[in-house]
Enzyme design. Structure first.
Site, PDB file in Angstrom:
ATOM      1  N   CYS A 135       0.632  -1.618  -0.246  1.00 30.65           N
ATOM      2  CA  CYS A 135      -0.179  -0.565  -0.264  1.00 30.65           C
ATOM      3  C   CYS A 135       0.520   1.293  -0.296  1.00 30.65           C
ATOM      4  CB  CYS A 135      -0.795  -0.152   1.369  1.00 30.65           C
ATOM      5  SG  CYS A 135      -2.554   0.784   0.891  1.00 30.65           S
ATOM      6  N   HIS A 136       0.986   2.197   1.114  1.00 24.64           N
ATOM      7  CA  HIS A 136       1.333   3.405   0.860  1.00 24.64           C
ATOM      8  C   HIS A 136       2.778   2.981   1.443  1.00 24.64           C
ATOM      9  CE1 HIS A 136      -2.688   4.877   0.877  1.00 24.64           C
ATOM     10  NE2 HIS A 136      -2.164   6.534   0.592  1.00 24.64           N
ATOM     11  N   GLU A 166      -7.041   5.935  -4.063  1.00 24.91           N
ATOM     12  CA  GLU A 166      -6.736   7.139  -3.781  1.00 24.91           C
ATOM     13  C   GLU A 166      -8.057   8.119  -3.664  1.00 24.91           C
ATOM     14  OE1 GLU A 166      -5.448   8.302  -1.119  1.00 24.91           O
ATOM     15  OE2 GLU A 166      -2.814   8.161  -1.043  1.00 24.91           O
TER      16      GLU A 166
END
Length: 230
Positions: A135-136, A166
């Site tokens: 993910c991030h 997002e």
């Protein structure tokens, strides 16, 4: 006898969005679901963060009914490691054969420009170790350079939180940059699942990335497969 590997699970310390009052931090399942796969082999692990100390948890990730979160968040050892994470400055890369970047939006602020994180990642990778992110957390790989000066992610198969995801969580105006765009700008070979928020991973030799929170378990499983079944 199976070899005993040790994993370094890296988490954010960052909690604030520029304008939204809600707090960010670690998306809890990205740590617990990954670790759940390692726990099957009793793999030793440490949890680290840029500043050390307590890892903030994104409140939204605690609100979801998740038995794996409950299992590990209430596990005294795991909880202690989360609340007393090692400072990256105190980490010796030679102790670890696996580094894993958890996500949560906070990572977008304190992972990409962290030279210590880049150095630890490079050294584990160049020692033949495994680099994984979800993910991030994939933002932590953006600026990792190898000893020859090349980017770790250049021309490598990569995934990470997509622009569409997002926008769907309505945080595209809050983050300092869009991860998908940033990965493409670094010449990573970015791909994603056709449908947002479904589990999706990319494997490029010793580099394993997952797109979103639901991909964390698959990343953990794949790391274990690569380490033990090759």
């Amino acid at each position: 006898m199976d070899p005993i590997y040790k994993a370094l699970i890296v988490c954010t310390n960052h909690t604030d969005y520029p304008t939204k009052p809600q707090k960010t931090g670690l998306w809890l399942s990205e740590a617990t679901h990954f670790y759940d796969e390692l726990a099957d082999r009793n793999l030793p692990y440490d949890i680290a963060s840029p500043n050390g100390g307590p890892v903030p948890i994104d409140q939204k990730s605690l609100e979801r009914r998740d038995t794996v979160n409950e299992k590990w968040y209430n596990n005294p050892t795991f909880r202690h490691k989360l609340e007393h994470s090692l400072r990256l400055d105190d980490v010796n890369p030679t102790d670890y054969q696996i580094i894993y970047f958890t996500g949560g939006h906070g990572t977008m602020w304190d992972f990409p420009e962290n030279p210590k994180l880049q150095e630890i990642t490079r050294r584990i990778y160049e020692n033949g170790g495994m680099v994984a992110a979800v993910c991030h957390g994939v933002s932590g790989l953006l600026n990792v350079k190898l000893s020859d000066g090349s980017l770790l992610i250049g021309n490598r198969q990569i995934t990470g939180f997509s622009n569409m995801e997002e926008k769907l969580v309505r945080l595209d105006e809050e983050v300092p940059f869009l991860l998908e765009d940033a990965l493409r700008q670094k010449n990573a070979l970015y791909s994603k699942s056709l449908i947002p928020f479904l589990p999706y991973i990319e494997v490029d030799e010793r580099l394993i990335t997952g797109q979103n929170p639901l991909s964390a378990r698959k990343v953990g499983r794949k790391v274990m497969e690569e380490m033990y079944e090759k």
